[in-house]
Design an enzyme around this catalytic site. Structure first.
Site, short mmCIF file in Angstrom:
data_model
loop_
_atom_site.label_atom_id
_atom_site.label_comp_id
_atom_site.label_asym_id
_atom_site.label_seq_id
_atom_site.Cartn_x
_atom_site.Cartn_y
_atom_site.Cartn_z
N ASP A 49 0.81 -1.23 0.00
CA ASP A 49 0.00 0.00 0.00
C ASP A 49 0.84 1.27 0.00
O ASP A 49 1.99 1.30 0.44
CB ASP A 49 -0.96 0.01 1.19
CG ASP A 49 -0.25 -0.15 2.54
OD1 ASP A 49 0.75 -0.88 2.62
OD2 ASP A 49 -0.68 0.48 3.52
N GLU A 103 -0.55 -1.82 5.19
CA GLU A 103 0.41 -1.75 6.30
C GLU A 103 0.29 -0.41 7.01
O GLU A 103 0.57 -0.32 8.20
CB GLU A 103 1.84 -1.96 5.78
CG GLU A 103 2.87 -2.21 6.87
CD GLU A 103 3.28 -0.96 7.63
OE1 GLU A 103 3.39 -1.03 8.87
OE2 GLU A 103 3.47 0.09 7.00
NI NI Z 1 6.69 1.24 5.31
#
Ligand code: NI
Length: 391
Positions: free
Chosen positions: A80, A138
Site C-alpha cells: 500500500d 500496512e
Molecule cells: Ni513502510
C-alpha cells in the site's frame, strides 16, 4: 553462492525497476490495492507458483513447493501507498493526486516478485518451501497483517522475514537487531468538557482550553518521571482542537496523540498515567473528560535464530563492515509485528539512501525516494534467506 545470487539479481534488475515504477505511478491505499495485487498474482502465476488471492481482503499468497521439504519460510512484502502528495519530479512520479508510494512499498512488492523469479529459477538448490506474502494495508490500523493471519497466512509457516527500504542507510548496507526492533504504536483521544461562555466573563465558565494545556504540559513528565530512564517511550500530543471565535470560551476541546513503547509494562504505565493526569487535572478544574486509548501494532520482535540467518546471509553478501548490527530499536511502528508475535521472525532494513544522488529523505517525506539499485540488495538478501532456510 553469492556470485550466483547477485548475477540473478542483476539479470532481473531492469524488469524489477519497470515493475516498481509502474506501481509507483499507480499508488493504491489501504485494502484497495487490487491493481498492485493483480501484478503480484500474475507474476507468481507466470512462474507456476500456486497462488491464492483475496487473503486478508486483497492480499496475495504464493507457495513455492519443494519436493521433500518439510519446513516452510515466508517472505513478506507490503503493497500500500500513503495519502500524501508526492513532491518529487522523477519521471515515474505518482499519477494520482494525494496518493504516493512514499514508504517504498512499491519497491517491496517489486523486489518480492524478483525474489520469486530467482528462487523459482534456483529451485533445485532450495531445501525449504517458500511462501510469498503480498500484504495490503500496512499503513493504516487495523492493518493487513492481522487480516491475513486471520485468513491463515501463517498456517504451516515456520519462520517469516520482512525487509524495508531505508534511506538513512546507504545502498549496500543492511541493518537489524535481536529482540524489539520497532515500537508498539498506540493512539489516544481525549475530550475535555467544561462550560463555555463569554471570554470577558471567564469566572462564569470552565475553560477547557486551560484544562487541555495543563494536561499537555503534565503529559511531558510521563517519559521523564514515570518511565525508567533505561527504557524507551514516546508520548506526543499531535492534535488540539477547540474554539471557533476569539471572544468565546468554547464548551469543549479534543486532543489526540500517539504513544510508542518497546515493552508491555512500560506501555501499561504510560497508558495509566495519561488517564491519571487527565482525570486529576479535569477534576481540579470541575471539567469532565472522556479518554479513549487504542492499542496499535505490537512490538516488532526479532527472534535469534532468524536474526542469525539474516546476519550471516547479509555478511556473506556485502561483508561484515556493511552489516549494521545490532542497531538500536526504532520507535516507528510496523504491522510486521503481528507476524513476529505469532512465529519466529526477523525484520531487516535495506539501505536505500545515496547522498551523492541526493537520496536522503526519510520514509513518509513528500520527497522520499530510493536509490533503485538498493533493490538488488533487497532481492539478494531474501533470496539468500530462502536458500539458507534449512540451516
Ligand atoms: Ni513502510
Amino acid at each position: 553462492m553469492k556470485d550466483i545470487i547477485f548475477e540473478q539479481c542483476h539479470q532481473h534488475y531492469n524488469d524489477i525497476v519497470t515493475i516498481r515504477r509502474d506501481i509507483h505511478q499507480h499508488p493504491e491505499l489501504r485494502f484497495d490495492v487490487e491493481r498492485t495485487a493483480g501484478i503480484a498474482a500474475d507474476a507468481l502465476n507466470t512462474l507456476g507458483i500456486s497462488v491464492k488471492t483475496g487473503i486478508g481482503k486483497t492480499g496475495v499468497v504464493g507457495d513455492l513447493e519443494v519436493s521433500g521439504a518439510t519446513k516452510r519460510i515466508a517472505l513478506r512484502a507490503d503493497m500500500d501507498a500513503l495519502p500524501i502528495q508526492e513532491q518529487t519530479d522523477v519521471p515515474y512520479k505518482s499519477k494520482i493526486d494525494g496518493k504516493a508510494h512514499l514508504c517504498g512499498h512499491d519497491a517491496h512488492t517489486a523486489m518480492l516478485i524478483g525474489t520469486a523469479r530467482i528462487l523459482s529459477h534456483l529451485k533445485s538448490s532450495l531445501k525449504v518451501n517458500i511462501r510469498f506474502i503480498f500484504q495490503p494495508c500496512e499503513e493504516a490500523f487495523p492493518g493487513g497483517a492481522p487480516a491475513m493471519i486471520e485468513d491463515g497466512v501463517l498456517d504451516d509457516v515456520d519462520e517469516i522475514y520482512g525487509i524495508h527500504v531505508f534511506p538513512l542507510y546507504s545502498v549496500g548496507q543492511y541493518a537489524t537487531c535481536t529482540g524489539p526492533m520497532l515500537a508498539q504504536s498506540d493512539t489516544f483521544e481525549i475530550t475535555i468538557t467544561g462550560r463555555g461562555g463569554h471570554a470577558a466573563f471567564p469566572h462564569l465558565t470552565v475553560d477547557p482550553i486551560v484544562v487541555g494545556t495543563q494536561f499537555v504540559n503534565a503529559a511531558q513528565s510521563i517519559v521523564s518521571r514515570n518511565v525508567d530512564p533505561l527504557d524507551s517511550a514516546v508520548v506526543s500530543v499531535t492534535q488540539f482542537h477547540g474554539g471557533d471565535a476569539k471572544n468565546v470560551i468554547p464548551p469543549s476541546v479534543t486532543l489526540g496523540g500517539t504513544v510508542r513503547t518497546l515493552d508491555k509494562d512500560v506501555q501499561k504505565r504510560v497508558r495509566t498515567q495519561l488517564e491519571n493526569l487527565i482525570a486529576g487535572i479535569a477534576n481540579a478544574h470541575e471539567a469532565t473528560y472522556t479518554f479513549a486509548y487504542q492499542e496499535g501494532c505490537p512490538v516488532t520482535y526479532n527472534h535469534e535464530p532468524c536474526v542469525d540467518t539474516v546476519v550471516s546471509s547479509a555478511k556473506a553478501l556485502v561483508g561484515k563492515e556493511n552489516v549494521i548490527f545490532p542497531i538500536p530499536p526504532i520507535l516507528g511502528g510496523e504491522d510486521f509485528a503481528c507476524y513476529s508475535e505469532k512465529i519466529p521472525a526477523c525484520f531487516v532494513m535495506v539501505g536505500a539512501g545515496n547522498e551523492q544522488k541526493g537520496i536522503v529523505n526519510m520514509c513518509h517525506h513528500p520527497q522520499f525516494d530510493i536509490d533503485e539499485t538498493s533493490m538488488i540488495y533487497g532481492m539478494a538478501l531474501t533470496t539468500s534467506i530462502g536458500l539458507m532456510g534449512n540451516r
